[in-house]
Motif scaffolding. Sequence first.
Motif, PDB file in Angstrom:
ATOM      1  N   LEU A 131      50.687  50.054  39.458  1.00 13.76           N
ATOM      2  CA  LEU A 131      49.996  48.973  38.767  1.00 13.76           C
ATOM      3  C   LEU A 131      49.584  49.419  37.371  1.00 13.76           C
ATOM      4  O   LEU A 131      49.770  48.677  36.393  1.00 13.76           O
ATOM      5  CB  LEU A 131      48.770  48.519  39.555  1.00 13.76           C
ATOM      6  N   ASP A 189      39.518  45.876  39.502  1.00 10.61           N
ATOM      7  CA  ASP A 189      39.400  44.580  40.173  1.00 10.61           C
ATOM      8  C   ASP A 189      37.954  44.292  40.563  1.00 10.61           C
ATOM      9  O   ASP A 189      37.658  43.796  41.646  1.00 10.61           O
ATOM     10  CB  ASP A 189      40.300  44.512  41.408  1.00 10.61           C
ATOM     11  N   ALA A 216      52.507  40.476  32.705  1.00 10.97           N
ATOM     12  CA  ALA A 216      51.539  40.339  33.796  1.00 10.97           C
ATOM     13  C   ALA A 216      50.283  39.599  33.338  1.00 10.97           C
ATOM     14  O   ALA A 216      49.210  39.812  33.881  1.00 10.97           O
ATOM     15  CB  ALA A 216      51.167  41.718  34.344  1.00 10.97           C
ATOM     16  N   ARG A 219      48.271  37.778  36.083  1.00 12.76           N
ATOM     17  CA  ARG A 219      47.571  38.712  36.971  1.00 12.76           C
ATOM     18  C   ARG A 219      46.365  39.333  36.265  1.00 12.76           C
ATOM     19  O   ARG A 219      45.282  39.458  36.847  1.00 12.76           O
ATOM     20  CB  ARG A 219      48.538  39.801  37.412  1.00 12.76           C
ATOM     21  N   ARG A 222      43.608  36.672  35.981  1.00  6.31           N
ATOM     22  CA  ARG A 222      42.938  36.385  37.256  1.00  6.31           C
ATOM     23  C   ARG A 222      41.975  37.504  37.638  1.00  6.31           C
ATOM     24  O   ARG A 222      40.846  37.247  38.046  1.00  6.31           O
ATOM     25  CB  ARG A 222      43.976  36.175  38.360  1.00  6.31           C
ATOM     26  N   ARG A 223      42.418  38.728  37.516  1.00  9.37           N
ATOM     27  CA  ARG A 223      41.526  39.841  37.895  1.00  9.37           C
ATOM     28  C   ARG A 223      40.349  39.956  36.935  1.00  9.37           C
ATOM     29  O   ARG A 223      39.224  40.218  37.361  1.00  9.37           O
ATOM     30  CB  ARG A 223      42.316  41.146  37.927  1.00  9.37           C
ATOM     31  N   ASN A 227      39.177  35.912  39.717  1.00  6.31           N
ATOM     32  CA  ASN A 227      39.851  34.857  40.475  1.00  6.31           C
ATOM     33  C   ASN A 227      39.091  33.522  40.478  1.00  6.31           C
ATOM     34  O   ASN A 227      39.242  32.731  41.404  1.00  6.31           O
ATOM     35  CB  ASN A 227      40.128  35.296  41.915  1.00  6.31           C
ATOM     36  N   ARG A 252      51.078  32.272  40.817  1.00  7.68           N
ATOM     37  CA  ARG A 252      50.136  33.143  41.510  1.00  7.68           C
ATOM     38  C   ARG A 252      50.893  34.278  42.188  1.00  7.68           C
ATOM     39  O   ARG A 252      51.809  34.037  42.963  1.00  7.68           O
ATOM     40  CB  ARG A 252      49.365  32.333  42.556  1.00  7.68           C
ATOM     41  N   HIS A 253      50.531  35.479  41.851  1.00  2.00           N
ATOM     42  CA  HIS A 253      51.164  36.653  42.445  1.00  2.00           C
ATOM     43  C   HIS A 253      50.580  36.863  43.842  1.00  2.00           C
ATOM     44  O   HIS A 253      49.371  36.714  44.050  1.00  2.00           O
ATOM     45  CB  HIS A 253      50.898  37.886  41.569  1.00  2.00           C
ATOM     46  N   ASP A 256      47.286  38.679  44.495  1.00  3.43           N
ATOM     47  CA  ASP A 256      46.045  38.074  44.042  1.00  3.43           C
ATOM     48  C   ASP A 256      45.499  37.044  45.017  1.00  3.43           C
ATOM     49  O   ASP A 256      44.500  36.393  44.743  1.00  3.43           O
ATOM     50  CB  ASP A 256      46.252  37.416  42.673  1.00  3.43           C
ATOM     51  N   GLU A 257      46.144  36.889  46.132  1.00  2.00           N
ATOM     52  CA  GLU A 257      45.651  35.971  47.155  1.00  2.00           C
ATOM     53  C   GLU A 257      44.551  36.668  47.952  1.00  2.00           C
ATOM     54  O   GLU A 257      44.712  37.045  49.109  1.00  2.00           O
ATOM     55  CB  GLU A 257      46.782  35.532  48.094  1.00  2.00           C
TER      56      GLU A 257
END
Length: 259
Positions: A131, A189, A216, A219, A222-223, A227, A252-253, A256-257
Amino acid sequence: MLLTITTTARPATDLGYLLVKHPGRVQAFEQSFGTAHVFYPEAGEDRCTAALLLDVDPIRLARTRRTPDLSLGQYVNDRPYAASSLLASAMANVFRTAMRGQSRERPDLAAAPIPLRITLPALPCRGGPDLATSLFAPLGWRVEACPVPLDERFPEWGDSRYVTLTVEGESTLAAALNQLYVLLPVLDDSKHYWVAADEVDKLVRAGEGWLAAHPARARITRRYLANRNRLVRTALARLADADDAPDDALDRHPIDEEP
């Protein structure tokens, strides 16, 4: 919690002008959660390293929380030792002028790419070394992310969620600091404060010139915004407008759910 920035651009001690921190002094800056110290382990014509050491006070950190937490975890945790949003906040406070790309004494140097080596000895990375590489490499950095073992005496235990991160390349100091400011809490995160609507402004400002084109970006957004879907859609729309890029707010990756 430690961050080091090294340059070999001669004269290397001009790094002090960019950071507005004298290489011959040790300076301390009080934060709401501890004390940030800036010093130079090495300062020569050929090579100069600036260090930001953040000494986090767990009691002061606990008292800055808006909601009470009666668990022991608010006092015993990794925040004093691992790079996180606390370090990002300290950077924004201590290196404010450098992050704006301003230098009264060396304006040309502040606007020019210079060779940089940035090291974070202990960085929480929820996603592992891959990552970290996927976030920094598209920005032109050479990335070395080494996982930190849970215990070197017991290799069978495997690796921890921390990495030692080193990135090298040529960049303006302002761009490098702003990328770190965004990506530190993204890799962790987590943030040490409540994510409100003004975080969108911070993200768009710090991500100017690089985030909209990042593969990315959804992502990262969102982080960074924990979220919070409404804030994420707003941020992605603003990034798309700024760089005339397609709006991927609904993409949406799978990783990230998360609740």
